[in-house]
Design a protein around this motif. Structure first.
Motif, PDB file in Angstrom:
ATOM      1  N   LEU B 147       0.819  -1.222   0.000  1.00  0.00           N
ATOM      2  CA  LEU B 147       0.000   0.000   0.000  1.00  0.00           C
ATOM      3  C   LEU B 147       0.854   1.274   0.000  1.00  0.00           C
ATOM      4  O   LEU B 147       0.608   2.156  -0.826  1.00  0.00           O
ATOM      5  CB  LEU B 147      -0.939   0.011   1.216  1.00  0.00           C
ATOM      6  N   PRO B 148       1.820   1.395   0.902  1.00  0.00           N
ATOM      7  CA  PRO B 148       2.542   2.667   0.962  1.00  0.00           C
ATOM      8  C   PRO B 148       3.160   3.065  -0.372  1.00  0.00           C
ATOM      9  O   PRO B 148       2.978   4.195  -0.831  1.00  0.00           O
ATOM     10  CB  PRO B 148       3.626   2.418   2.014  1.00  0.00           C
ATOM     11  N   ILE B 149       3.861   2.142  -1.013  1.00  0.00           N
ATOM     12  CA  ILE B 149       4.546   2.514  -2.252  1.00  0.00           C
ATOM     13  C   ILE B 149       3.525   2.824  -3.345  1.00  0.00           C
ATOM     14  O   ILE B 149       3.690   3.752  -4.137  1.00  0.00           O
ATOM     15  CB  ILE B 149       5.550   1.420  -2.682  1.00  0.00           C
ATOM     16  N   MET B 152       2.125   6.230  -2.733  1.00  0.00           N
ATOM     17  CA  MET B 152       3.098   7.274  -3.067  1.00  0.00           C
ATOM     18  C   MET B 152       3.167   7.508  -4.572  1.00  0.00           C
ATOM     19  O   MET B 152       3.243   8.652  -5.027  1.00  0.00           O
ATOM     20  CB  MET B 152       4.497   6.871  -2.554  1.00  0.00           C
ATOM     21  N   ILE B 153       3.169   6.415  -5.332  1.00  0.00           N
ATOM     22  CA  ILE B 153       3.244   6.573  -6.783  1.00  0.00           C
ATOM     23  C   ILE B 153       1.983   7.277  -7.296  1.00  0.00           C
ATOM     24  O   ILE B 153       2.049   8.216  -8.091  1.00  0.00           O
ATOM     25  CB  ILE B 153       3.431   5.212  -7.485  1.00  0.00           C
ATOM     26  N   TYR B 155       0.066   9.191  -5.604  1.00  0.00           N
ATOM     27  CA  TYR B 155       0.015  10.533  -5.039  1.00  0.00           C
ATOM     28  C   TYR B 155       0.660  11.545  -5.975  1.00  0.00           C
ATOM     29  O   TYR B 155       0.094  12.599  -6.266  1.00  0.00           O
ATOM     30  CB  TYR B 155       0.714  10.521  -3.682  1.00  0.00           C
ATOM     31  N   GLY B 156       1.858  11.210  -6.450  1.00  0.00           N
ATOM     32  CA  GLY B 156       2.555  12.124  -7.356  1.00  0.00           C
ATOM     33  C   GLY B 156       1.692  12.456  -8.562  1.00  0.00           C
ATOM     34  O   GLY B 156       1.706  13.571  -9.072  1.00  0.00           O
ATOM     35  N   PHE B 157       0.908  11.480  -8.984  1.00  0.00           N
ATOM     36  CA  PHE B 157       0.083  11.678 -10.168  1.00  0.00           C
ATOM     37  C   PHE B 157      -1.223  12.418  -9.843  1.00  0.00           C
ATOM     38  O   PHE B 157      -1.609  13.350 -10.542  1.00  0.00           O
ATOM     39  CB  PHE B 157      -0.218  10.323 -10.789  1.00  0.00           C
ATOM     40  N   THR B 159      -1.951  14.559  -7.658  1.00  0.00           N
ATOM     41  CA  THR B 159      -1.845  15.998  -7.403  1.00  0.00           C
ATOM     42  C   THR B 159      -1.803  16.796  -8.697  1.00  0.00           C
ATOM     43  O   THR B 159      -1.966  18.009  -8.674  1.00  0.00           O
ATOM     44  CB  THR B 159      -0.570  16.316  -6.605  1.00  0.00           C
ATOM     45  N   ILE B 191      -1.203   5.374 -14.817  1.00  0.00           N
ATOM     46  CA  ILE B 191      -0.404   5.231 -13.606  1.00  0.00           C
ATOM     47  C   ILE B 191      -0.893   4.021 -12.809  1.00  0.00           C
ATOM     48  O   ILE B 191      -0.110   3.339 -12.151  1.00  0.00           O
ATOM     49  CB  ILE B 191      -0.423   6.536 -12.773  1.00  0.00           C
ATOM     50  N   THR B 194       0.749   1.118 -14.163  1.00  0.00           N
ATOM     51  CA  THR B 194       2.115   1.076 -13.658  1.00  0.00           C
ATOM     52  C   THR B 194       2.157   0.430 -12.274  1.00  0.00           C
ATOM     53  O   THR B 194       2.982  -0.447 -12.006  1.00  0.00           O
ATOM     54  CB  THR B 194       2.673   2.513 -13.564  1.00  0.00           C
ATOM     55  N   ILE B 198       3.984  -3.059 -10.950  1.00  0.00           N
ATOM     56  CA  ILE B 198       4.923  -3.090  -9.823  1.00  0.00           C
ATOM     57  C   ILE B 198       4.431  -4.048  -8.738  1.00  0.00           C
ATOM     58  O   ILE B 198       5.196  -4.875  -8.225  1.00  0.00           O
ATOM     59  CB  ILE B 198       5.127  -1.660  -9.282  1.00  0.00           C
TER      60      ILE B 198
END
Lengths: 443, 273, 297
Positions: B147-149, B152-153, B155-157, B159, B191, B194, B198
């Motif tokens: 979940l965390p990673i 984070m991935i 999140y960058g998108f 925003t 994303i 992606t 991963i």
């Protein structure tokens, strides 16, 4: 309002989970009673959980013999069922650690001797097995093997293997280069020099795992000290590790390294890489224990020409000093019975049965030398096995591997120091001093 | 001049491509070799006598159960992770509430835990709720630890998604759920693909948790098949190579599929955006 | 009125809870609690097997004076720096792959293949690359005239950097994939407009594309640094942290203490310090890279 409810809900959940964890930490026996009820729930058949580390893929023969033993045991004891779990070496060790923190050890499992076992004994995780030894197995074990699995004269493990180490060498390479089997360290260095001049790697060594290099150091110490087992005494704190023989062993070792006796980059090589260099005839010598015998006798995956060319010699004396019938080695794995097992009697019965059957089948069917006594004359074995078994009968001393003898944390220091000693990053004096300090701090 | 520049660029790109494809070819050759050839032979050499029996050994080792377990655990865990992470990221980046950065902080802490620190507490918890030797424990752990990673991935998108999109939707009377499922998720398809890739790779290759929490053979996964060939004193590397080849095939297929999805997602978002 | 309504809908607490709760609960129970517990185990003298003995902060104090711990921390930091720097390279590759150059769609798939392999496979490959006598690297070096190429994994001065290369390479695909998806998400219209204004491809890349994916880039900086600080896999398989700690990192040191030396209390303390260090570093990075959270198109 709904939000408030949700928050309350999640806080409650959070606290509940905390409580769950806390309870688990305090008494892990909870889980055990659960499994016990489910055991008795299924009629009168009792289940003994057994974990071992010989997976089918890599240790086919071991695996098969274990299964045969289990079948025979279940046939003889219809009220006992063996529940099996198999893991590879590293995974096995990790899992045993995790299981023991939760008091969930299998009823019967594998352990290593001395230093590895001690924390488990002190933590009351392993059951004393003296009663089993006395009733079923008296006089079955080779002298010294049971002691390695004892703490304060109480036996906690039943040894399954006994290994001693030799320098295995390639007869063909020796002949081609006109060198003879060395009997002293100076001769060994001469052999290495001749081989190096002819572009042959003298000794394969995978010192990334460091226990391999440790065997070299141990043998040198043993030979230099003569009759006195200085290593064991130093570890038992009878003498200081800064004993002259233990320092000289480091010096001789670095002399070997400086003479180019070992393969280039040994500190970065795994034992397996070194072994493969030897078995593919790219190196002339290789120091390893007798668990490797199948590779030099019966293993069909290794080329026949190589197996025909290989022989062994005992570690040379250090220029006359030392006894060639003294060996570095010891029992490998042994069986433990969990102290908190709900089926302890059944587990002991199985462990005892296993050791006896293993003793009968190990050499012939698997190629492993068991810790129980074997009569070489009664078996149809490759010559090398017969020779080794005879050597074992004549052995004057077997010094247990340092990394098995000491506590796990001292073993780690020892292995790190061995790498540095081989790499020439520390002096033999520093090597001895670090050992002395580490051992002293544990007292 | 310019043409020459492109030529040079392609030469470089081609060289890198060879470098990147080499591992797979190497792995295939590796799987056909004996231990001797693997450790002592020339690494570039073809196996003298291809050991196809390495593959036979793998199948005899009962790989099919492991295979199916790997597939369903990977699929379920991946779907759950990406869904839960998308929801969380949506709430953190697009909704307005006081504690959003605190929650993001907690999730980020999740990135930082070394798994060996967590192993023993986790084992204890699962033991207490009777989930040891139950594939559920594996699925839950995979979901949580990825979940965390994934957040984070995403999140960058997230925003960078223009506010106007949701404003338009809400003013049109769309519910938040509709906004999330019908607009935000499709826009973030590239994303998301992606993160799917991963997650898939991570779940597929994981073995520490499986080995610790699962003891019955019927629940173990493919990575355990690899462990099967690691011995106390000897390891059968050729067979490990064969297991690795077999286990990498499905992931390559899935990868190509989702890799194309990244492209499709773009066309979808181009239409909407 | 529109905005008002929007704010109201988007701050509905029930919906927020619904969306955030699954993730929050899972992470709290399965990650945060174990973390707290490992900090708590760090206060104990415990071999993981016998009884625990409370010794206060002793483990933490010992750790702070433990040169091996600081050595491993230094190695982890070096890895973090190298990983973060390598991101620039990955971004460049992603920019090329996401451009309109012919054949990039095919190349992209090839480039990402190594990331599909498990650490077991990658470790085996690189062990063969680095083998001192018949490894791929030294075979090539000898071919082009180096007589005595180094023993990469045995030399304490080289081993750390030798092992960084496969680690960084292993994650190349991961970052390229993220950048690629982010780049492909930039509206075509923006790029088209710049092109009409006469911008060169390089200008478009640096002035338009890179700023637009800055948020993603910042996230990857955090990911790469956090990931490096707790990195374990290849170190454990390829060198075991050796020779004598020359390639030890924090996570492998922690593992060794807890699982090989049975110093579970101390190992847990190291694990907890690892977390604290990572946390501090992350906060610093976030502060350093903080700008406006949103970039408007």
């Amino acid at each position: 309002m709904r939000f408030k409810k949700a928050i309350t809900f999640s806080v409650v959940l959070f606290i509940l989970s905390l409580l769950l964890v806390a309870c688990g930490g305090d008494d892990g026996d909870n889980g055990d009673t659960d499994s016990a009820t489910s055991d008795t729930g299924s009629g009168n058949v009792k289940t003994v959980k057994f974990m071992h580390l010989w997976p089918e893929g890599s240790s086919a023969k071991h695996h098969q013999v274990v299964n045969e033993i289990i079948e025979e045991f279940e046939a003889e004891n219809e009220d006992i069922k063996i529940d099996l779990e198999v893991l590879s070496n590293e995974q096995y060790k990790d899992k045993i650690t995790v299981l023991s923190t939760s008091n969930e050890l299998p009823d019967v499992g594998f352990t290593w001797a001395a230093g590895y076992m001690e924390p488990f004994v002190n933590g009351n995780k392993f059951a004393p097995l003296d009663d089993v030894v006395e009733s079923d197995l008296a006089d079955d074990f080779v002298a010294g093997t049971l002691e390695a699995f004892s703490v304060d004269d109480v036996t906690y493990g039943l040894p399954l293997e006994l290994n001693i180490s030799y320098i295995f060498y390639n007869k063909r390479i020796f002949e081609e280069n006109g060198v003879e089997v060395p009997e002293t360290l100076d001769e060994l260095i001469e052999v290495a020099e001749v081989l190096n001049e002819n572009g042959v790697t003298p000794i394969a060594l995978g010192n990334r795992d460091a226990w391999t290099g440790s065997m070299w150091y141990m043998y040198l110490a043993d030979r230099i000290a003569g009759d006195e087992d200085v290593l064991t005494k130093a570890i038992d704190r009878e003498i200081s590790f800064e004993h002259p023989a233990l320092i000289q062993a480091g010096e001789e070792l670095q002399r070997l390294v400086d003479a180019g006796a070992f393969v280039q980059g040994f500190n970065g090589l795994a034992d397996e890489e070194a072994k493969s260099m030897f078995t593919s005839e790219q190196a002339a010598m290789y120091l390893i224990a007798t668990w490797d015998l199948p590779n030099y006798t019966t293993n069909e995956d290794i080329p026949q020409e190589f197996r025909d060319a290989v022989d062994y010699f005992p570690f040379p004396t250090v220029n006359g000093s030392g006894d060639m019938t003294s060996y570095v080695g010891g029992p490998g794995v042994g069986l433990f019975v969990a102290e908190n097992s709900d089926v302890k009697e059944e587990a002991k019965k199985f462990a005892s049965f296993f050791v006896q059957q293993w003793g009968v089948k190990a050499v012939e069917d698997v190629g492993v030398i068991p810790a129980t006594k074997v009569d070489p004359e009664s078996l149809d074995l490759p010559q090398m096995y017969t020779d080794v078994l005879n050597d074992l009968n004549d052995a004057t001393n077997i010094t247990l591997y340092v990394d098995v003898q000491t506590s796990p944390s001292t073993a780690q220091v020892h292995l790190d120091m061995i790498q540095s000693l081989f790499g020439g990053e520390i002096t033999p004096e520093e090597f001895a001093e670090t050992h002395e300090n580490t051992l002293a701090s544990e007292e | 001049m310019r043409k020459f520049g492109y030529f040079l660029l392609y030469v470089c790109l081609g060289a890198v491509a060879v470098f990147q494809i080499f591992p797979v070819l190497w792995l295939f050759l590796f799987s056909l070799k004996t231990n001797q050839e693997i450790f002592a032979g020339n690494p570039f050499a073809l196996p003298l006598d291809p050991k196809w029996e390495n593959y036979v050994k793998v199948f005899e080792g009962g790989i099919d159960t492991y295979f199916w377990n790997s597939i369903w655990i990977t699929v379920v865990a991946t779907v759950l992770t990406v869904l839960i992470a998308s929801m969380a990221t949506f709430a953190i980046t697009r909704m307005k509430w006081k504690f959003s950065s605190l929650v993001l902080g907690i999730i980020m802490v999740g990135l930082m835990i070394p798994i060996h620190s967590a192993l023993i507490p986790l084992y204890n918890m699962f033991l207490n709720v009777n989930l040891i030797d139950n594939p559920l424990s594996i699925v839950i752990t995979y979901v949580t630890y990825n979940l965390p990673i994934t957040v984070m991935i995403l999140y960058g998108f997230y925003t960078t998604i223009p506010r106007e999109i949701e404003e338009a939707a809400i003013i049109d009377g769309s519910s938040v759920h509709r906004l999330f499922f019908r607009i935000i998720l499709p826009i973030s398809a590239p994303i998301m693909s992606t993160t799917v890739i991963i997650n898939m790779i991570y779940n597929w290759n994981e073995f520490v948790f499986v080995n610790t929490f699962i003891s019955s053979d019927k629940y173990k996964t493919l990575t355990v098949g690899i462990q099967n060939f690691i011995g106390q004193y000897m390891t059968d590397w050729g067979a490990i190579g064969a297991t690795l080849v077999i286990s990498v095939l499905p992931i390559i297929v899935a990868f190509f599929f989702f890799s194309n999805k990244i492209m499709e997602g773009i066309t979808a978002s181009a239409v909407k955006g | 009125m529109g905005l008002n309504c929007m704010n109201k809908v988007m701050s509905n607490k029930w919906i927020i809870t619904l969306y955030i709760l699954p993730a929050l609960l899972l992470i709290t129970i399965l990650i945060v609690i174990p973390l707290i517990l490992s900090g708590y185990f760090g206060l104990m003298k415990w071999d993981g097997i016998g009884a625990m003995e409370f010794i206060g902060l002793d483990n933490y104090i010992v750790a702070l004076q433990d040169s091996k711990f600081w050595q491993s921390a230094l190695h982890s930091f070096l890895l973090a720096i190298f990983s973060a720097l390598s991101l620039i390279g990955y971004l460049a590759v992603a920019l090329i792959l996401a451009s309109k150059l012919k054949g990039t769609n095919f190349l992209r798939k090839i480039y990402l293949i190594p990331m599909l392999l498990s650490s077991v496979a990658i470790a085996q490959l690189w062990i063969k690359v680095y083998n001192p006598s018949n490894g791929m690297l030294n075979s090539i070096l000898r071919m082009i005239g180096f007589e005595n190429p180094p023993a990469w994994l045995a030399d304490p001065n080289i081993v750390l950097y030798a092992i960084f290369i496969p680690i960084i390479w292993q994650y190349a695909g991961f970052y390229i994939l993220i950048y690629y998806a982010a780049l492909k998400n930039i509206p075509e219209s923006l790029i088209e407009a710049a092109r009409i204004d006469g911008a060169t491809p390089l200008q478009i890349a640096l002035k338009i594309k890179v700023p637009l994916i800055m948020n993603v880039f910042k996230v990857t900086i955090v990911l790469s640094i956090v990931g490096s600080l707790k990195y374990f896999d290849l170190i454990y398989v390829m060198t075991g942290g050796g020779p004598n700690g020359a390639s030890e990192v924090m996570a492998s040191y922690m593992y060794k203490l807890a699982f090989s030396s049975y110093n579970f209390g101390y190992g847990s303390a190291i694990g907890f310090l690892l977390l604290i260090i990572t946390l501090i570093v992350t906060v610093i990075i976030r502060k350093l890279t903080a700008t406006d959270e949103e970039i408007q198109y």
